[in-house]
Design an enzyme around this catalytic site. Structure first.
Site, PDB file in Angstrom:
ATOM      1  N   ARG A   1       4.779   8.454  -2.673  1.00  0.00           N
ATOM      2  CA  ARG A   1       4.591   7.079  -3.118  1.00  0.00           C
ATOM      3  C   ARG A   1       3.724   7.113  -4.370  1.00  0.00           C
ATOM      4  O   ARG A   1       2.576   7.556  -4.319  1.00  0.00           O
ATOM      5  CB  ARG A   1       3.897   6.258  -2.035  1.00  0.00           C
ATOM      6  CG  ARG A   1       3.702   4.848  -2.506  1.00  0.00           C
ATOM      7  CD  ARG A   1       2.883   4.019  -1.582  1.00  0.00           C
ATOM      8  NE  ARG A   1       2.768   2.692  -2.158  1.00  0.00           N
ATOM      9  CZ  ARG A   1       2.039   1.738  -1.633  1.00  0.00           C
ATOM     10  NH1 ARG A   1       1.401   1.935  -0.518  1.00  0.00           N
ATOM     11  NH2 ARG A   1       1.972   0.570  -2.224  1.00  0.00           N
TER      12      ARG A   1
ATOM     13  N   HIS B   1       3.782  -3.080  -5.239  1.00  0.00           N
ATOM     14  CA  HIS B   1       4.334  -3.308  -3.898  1.00  0.00           C
ATOM     15  C   HIS B   1       5.858  -3.394  -3.939  1.00  0.00           C
ATOM     16  O   HIS B   1       6.483  -3.945  -3.039  1.00  0.00           O
ATOM     17  CB  HIS B   1       3.853  -4.653  -3.277  1.00  0.00           C
ATOM     18  CG  HIS B   1       2.457  -4.656  -2.761  1.00  0.00           C
ATOM     19  ND1 HIS B   1       1.753  -5.830  -2.605  1.00  0.00           N
ATOM     20  CD2 HIS B   1       1.645  -3.668  -2.346  1.00  0.00           C
ATOM     21  CE1 HIS B   1       0.555  -5.559  -2.131  1.00  0.00           C
ATOM     22  NE2 HIS B   1       0.456  -4.246  -1.969  1.00  0.00           N
TER      23      HIS B   1
ATOM     24  N   ARG C   1      -9.886  -8.419  -3.626  1.00  0.00           N
ATOM     25  CA  ARG C   1      -9.556  -8.672  -5.034  1.00  0.00           C
ATOM     26  C   ARG C   1      -9.416 -10.170  -5.285  1.00  0.00           C
ATOM     27  O   ARG C   1      -8.886 -10.900  -4.441  1.00  0.00           O
ATOM     28  CB  ARG C   1      -8.235  -7.994  -5.397  1.00  0.00           C
ATOM     29  CG  ARG C   1      -8.348  -6.495  -5.510  1.00  0.00           C
ATOM     30  CD  ARG C   1      -7.005  -5.856  -5.757  1.00  0.00           C
ATOM     31  NE  ARG C   1      -6.682  -4.925  -4.691  1.00  0.00           N
ATOM     32  CZ  ARG C   1      -5.475  -4.439  -4.432  1.00  0.00           C
ATOM     33  NH1 ARG C   1      -4.444  -4.809  -5.164  1.00  0.00           N
ATOM     34  NH2 ARG C   1      -5.294  -3.606  -3.446  1.00  0.00           N
TER      35      ARG C   1
ATOM     36  N   GLU D   1       7.240   0.860   4.185  1.00  0.00           N
ATOM     37  CA  GLU D   1       7.393   1.504   2.878  1.00  0.00           C
ATOM     38  C   GLU D   1       7.721   2.988   3.024  1.00  0.00           C
ATOM     39  O   GLU D   1       8.478   3.540   2.229  1.00  0.00           O
ATOM     40  CB  GLU D   1       6.095   1.331   2.077  1.00  0.00           C
ATOM     41  CG  GLU D   1       5.939  -0.102   1.587  1.00  0.00           C
ATOM     42  CD  GLU D   1       4.506  -0.470   1.272  1.00  0.00           C
ATOM     43  OE1 GLU D   1       3.697  -0.538   2.222  1.00  0.00           O
ATOM     44  OE2 GLU D   1       4.192  -0.695   0.105  1.00  0.00           O
TER      45      GLU D   1
END
Ligand code: ADP
Length: 400
Positions: free
Chosen positions: A94, A183, A244, A386
């Protein structure tokens, strides 16, 4: 490790202070083994390795990524067969930032490693860690193809109007400044599962995907192609996240800088001390809900700001798409939090969006519909995966 690891893919996610890995059978989606190395470089390092017959744990200093991965490989070999003998057909990495260079799954060779390393200025926390993961994995499994799958790839197709910041074009060009989006693997996987669940082809659908985890992002997808997303040049833009800020007037940064805060301090403030944590002191959504339940006013405000921002993006994407066929929630919060799903879509009956409270409250690890039968827009919850998406992309590429 038993014989049925043959044909499996090792998926590695080598992050800034942690490494996640999973051994997956791409056909069935079975996770044969998985692990997590946390707090690399800190005094209280931690390794967990889950396999078919149990869980192994190690505590102690993990000096760096290389040491972490090496320890994992030792643990794997102690429990079963060394990874080199497990019949692994590919290693899927990834990778966070593909810049303008990479937008397809890519076989990793020395040139690709150099190119990913060269993109480090765009992702200083992530790409160097990704590169170390690749280097160590290539040392350990030299005869297996290594495939890079990029978080930015799905958003490569954003129309120029959505990917362009309204700043001086020559500066933007000189510094590669554009909206890249992140993402992407999750948005692509979830939108394709949503279509499959509805018995439709992605090409027929306008979709909004809300990936709400520690990091959070929304995307608008027209006919299987991403046309907008909330994260931009970095994963800092857009929705309110665990730590964030998401969207903020850039003038605030200039003001703080002129007040004497250093660039590193502002970076830390926006990436690690903002979002839910900045507003309420906690970044985990479960802790936030507990505080809200106890009547904590800061937590209540944090929740309201979170939902307000989410609704703003849903509204924007509904207009961009000219209405949506399906809105899908995913990620730790999206998959599990009943309140966020209800509140972010409340009062939208006039837009054909109606959440069914009973369906919304039911728990399941499978894709499911939470909209009422009267809702024109289908509202779904689809668990993201994922790792599986990366494993399948790797196998597709190497042709096993
Ligand atoms: P990451 O972005 O690190 O992959 P996840 O997708 O795992 O994050 O999401 C983490 C968030 O999901 C945390 O805020 C956590 O509180 C929330 N979450 C996880 N499980 C639940 C649950 N059962 N109920 C409510 N929130 C949950």
């Amino acid at each position: 490790m038993s014989d049925d690891t043959a044909g499996s893919v090792l998926v590695l996610n080598s992050g800034s202070s942690s490494i996640k890995f999973q051994l997956i059978q791409p056909d069935t989606g079975e996770s044969i083994a998985s692990g997590l190395i946390e707090r690399i470089g800190e005094p209280d390092g931690h390794i967990v390795y889950r396999h078919r017959t149990g869980v192994e744990e190690r505590h102690g200093v993990i000096a760096d990524h290389r040491a972490g991965l090496k320890t994992v490989l030792e643990v794997v070999a102690e429990v079963g067969r060394p990874l080199g003998e497990a019949g692994i057909v590919a290693v899927g990495h990834r990778l966070v930032h593909g810049g303008k260079v990479f937008y397809e799954p890519t076989i990793i060779d020395d040139d690709v490693v150099r190119a990913i390393s060269d993109l480090s200025s765009l992702a200083p926390l992530h790409n160097p860690a990704n590169v170390i993961g690749i280097e160590v994995a290539r040392e350990v499994l030299p005869d297996v193809p290594h495939v890079g799958v990029f978080d930015t790839a799905f958003f490569h197709t954003l129309p120029a109007a959505a990917s362009t910041y309204a700043i001086d074009r020559s500066i933007a060009q000189q510094y590669d400044i554009r909206r890249y989006g992140f993402h992407g693997t999750s948005h692509q996987y979830v939108s394709s599962c949503a279509a499959q669940f509805l018995g439709r082809d992605t090409s027929e659908l306008d979709q909004i995907v809300l990936h709400l985890g520690n990091g959070a992002s929304a995307s608008a997808i027209h006919g299987g192609r991403a046309v907008d997303t909330s994260m931009g040049f970095t994963p800092l833009e857009g929705l309110v996240m665990g730590t964030r800020s998401g969207d903020i007037d850039p003038g605030v940064l200039l003001h703080l800088y002129r007040q004497g805060l250093t660039v590193d301090r502002i970076d830390d403030l926006l990436n690690r001390q903002s979002g839910l944590r900045g507003l309420s002191g906690v970044n985990d959504f479960r802790s936030l809900r507990t505080l809200v339940g106890e009547g904590n006013a800061d937590a209540a405000l944090a929740y309201d700001v979170y939902v307000h921002r989410l609704r703003k993006y849903i509204g924007a994407y509904l207009v961009e798409l000219g209405g949506a066929d399906v809105i899908t929630f995913t990620g730790g919060v999206g998959e599990n939090n009943v309140d966020v799903r209800r509140d972010s879509l409340a009062g939208l009956e006039r837009l054909g969006i109606i959440v069914d409270d009973t369906r919304n409250s039911s728990e399941s690890r499978s894709p499911r519909r939470i909209s009422s039968d009267d809702s024109e827009v289908k509202i779904l919850v689809v668990p993201t995966n994922e790792e599986l998406a990366i494993a399948r992309a790797a196998v597709d590429l190497v042709g096993s």
